[in-house]
Design an enzyme around this catalytic site. Structure first.
Site, PDB file in Angstrom:
ATOM      1  CB  CYS A  99       4.733  -1.365  -2.566  1.00 34.97           C
ATOM      2  SG  CYS A  99       4.095  -2.825  -1.617  1.00 34.97           S
ATOM      3  NE  ARG A 136       4.373  -7.443   5.025  1.00 32.43           N
ATOM      4  CZ  ARG A 136       3.626  -6.540   4.665  1.00 32.43           C
ATOM      5  NH1 ARG A 136       2.614  -6.479   5.080  1.00 32.43           N
ATOM      6  NH2 ARG A 136       4.004  -5.330   3.857  1.00 32.43           N
ATOM      7  CG  HIS A 211      10.109  -1.848  -1.538  1.00 33.83           C
ATOM      8  ND1 HIS A 211       9.148  -0.389  -1.666  1.00 33.83           N
ATOM      9  CD2 HIS A 211       8.946  -2.699  -1.050  1.00 33.83           C
ATOM     10  CE1 HIS A 211       8.136  -0.785  -1.129  1.00 33.83           C
ATOM     11  NE2 HIS A 211       7.927  -2.033  -0.845  1.00 33.83           N
TER      12      HIS A 211
HETATM   13  N1  GLN Z   1       0.495  -1.878   3.089  1.00 35.17           N
HETATM   14  C1  GLN Z   1       0.456  -2.443   1.778  1.00 35.17           C
HETATM   15  C2  GLN Z   1       0.666  -3.896   1.878  1.00 35.17           C
HETATM   16  O1  GLN Z   1       1.037  -4.534   2.883  1.00 35.17           O
HETATM   17  C3  GLN Z   1       1.554  -1.708   1.109  1.00 35.17           C
HETATM   18  C4  GLN Z   1       3.041  -2.276   1.642  1.00 35.17           C
HETATM   19  C5  GLN Z   1       4.285  -1.512   0.997  1.00 35.17           C
HETATM   20  O2  GLN Z   1       4.064  -0.509   0.486  1.00 35.17           O
HETATM   21  N2  GLN Z   1       5.197  -2.369   0.998  1.00 35.17           N
HETATM   22  O3  GLN Z   1       0.534  -4.609   0.733  1.00 35.17           O
END
Ligand code: GLN
Length: 265
Positions: A99, A136, A211
């Site tokens: 990520c 998101r 993840h």
């Molecule tokens: N802050 C970054 C985003 O929102 C990475 C998020 C993450 O590492 N899960 O895309």
């Protein structure tokens, strides 16, 4: 090989980039190495170390982070440190980057507030957060590794088609230039929710939005990283002794049934 095998695992900014449980990737690499009588050193790669520390690394692990932490990391990951990390990955040191970490290996990451955080430019990718008013990319994800030669090597090692099971949580949408994606999405958003691609594969670096932690749910990737690191370090193809992964296999089946994907992959 008669000599004692040792692997140095470099962990990028553990105090800043562990928001989503990716420390589990370090633990999986450590335990699956130790179960094979490989000595493991875990070396934090953060503000307290200099570039010489980066040069000793055999496997690099980078986790996820929130926008603010990414900006702090990039204030430090520059100059000799950045050059050494790029040199190692270009040379073929294996790594797994989740990520936020891949976002920072690209040209830039444009955060939710519109701030452009320049990356290392190692991966030909750019990432743009869609803004805090856009939902998101969150949820379970399943994808098939298609990158070459990774997919073939994993299939040869594990005897199975490399389907990855994970979980994603990112606002950033990543767009690839002249670099191959890690895989093709079966369930979830992946890089941007548009092109059906997930992650990036470059030399021996695995970059993914998954993840989970990734390696706890997909031990074939862990073993590929260990085997590749040993080959790069000792210049020898070392066979890893098998580990009983029955419990993990049952867990994967359970997740796939829950996601109504068991019969289709
Ligand atoms: N802050 C970054 C985003 O929102 C990475 C998020 C993450 O590492 N899960 O895309």
């Amino acid at each position: 090989m008669s000599q004692k095998l040792i692997l140095n695992i470099g962990w990028l900014y553990p105090n800043l980039m562990s928001t989503y449980g990716d420390r589990g990737n370090v633990i999986c690499l450590q335990r699956r190495s130790q179960w094979r009588n490989i000595l493991v050193n875990i070396i934090p790669l953060d503000q307290k170390v200099d570039a010489s520390c980066f040069s000793k690394i055999d496997i690099v692990v980078g986790g996820g982070a929130q926008d603010r932490q990414q900006e702090i990391v990039m204030r430090d990951l520059k100059g000799a440190k950045a050059e050494m990390l790029k040199f190692k990955l270009d040379k073929g040191t294996p790594g797994v980057f989740t990520c936020a970490s891949p976002q920072l290996l690209g040209h830039y990451y444009e955060s939710a507030s519109g701030q452009r955080i320049n990356g290392l430019g190692l991966l030909d990718i750019v990432t743009k957060h869609s803004g805090s008013n856009i939902s998101r990319c969150v949820g379970n994800m399943v994808f098939q590794i298609t990158a070459s030669p990774l997919a073939e090597e994993i299939k040869q090692m594990s005897g199975e088609n490399p389907f990855v099971i994970g979980f994603e949580n990112h606002g950033g949408r990543t767009y690839l230039g002249n670099v191959q994606s890690l895989g093709k999405i079966i369930l979830g958003y992946g890089n941007n929710g548009e092109d059906g691609c997930e992650g990036v594969f470059y030399r021996h670096a695995i970059a993914t939005y998954s993840h989970g932690p990734l390696l706890a749910k997909n031990s074939f990737i862990t073993d590929w990283l260990i085997k590749t690191a040993l080959k790069e370090k000792y210049q020898e193809d070392i066979t890893l002794i098998n580990i009983d992964d029955n419990l993990e296999k049952q867990a994967r089946k359970t997740i796939l049934k829950k996601l109504k994907l068991f019969s289709s992959i």
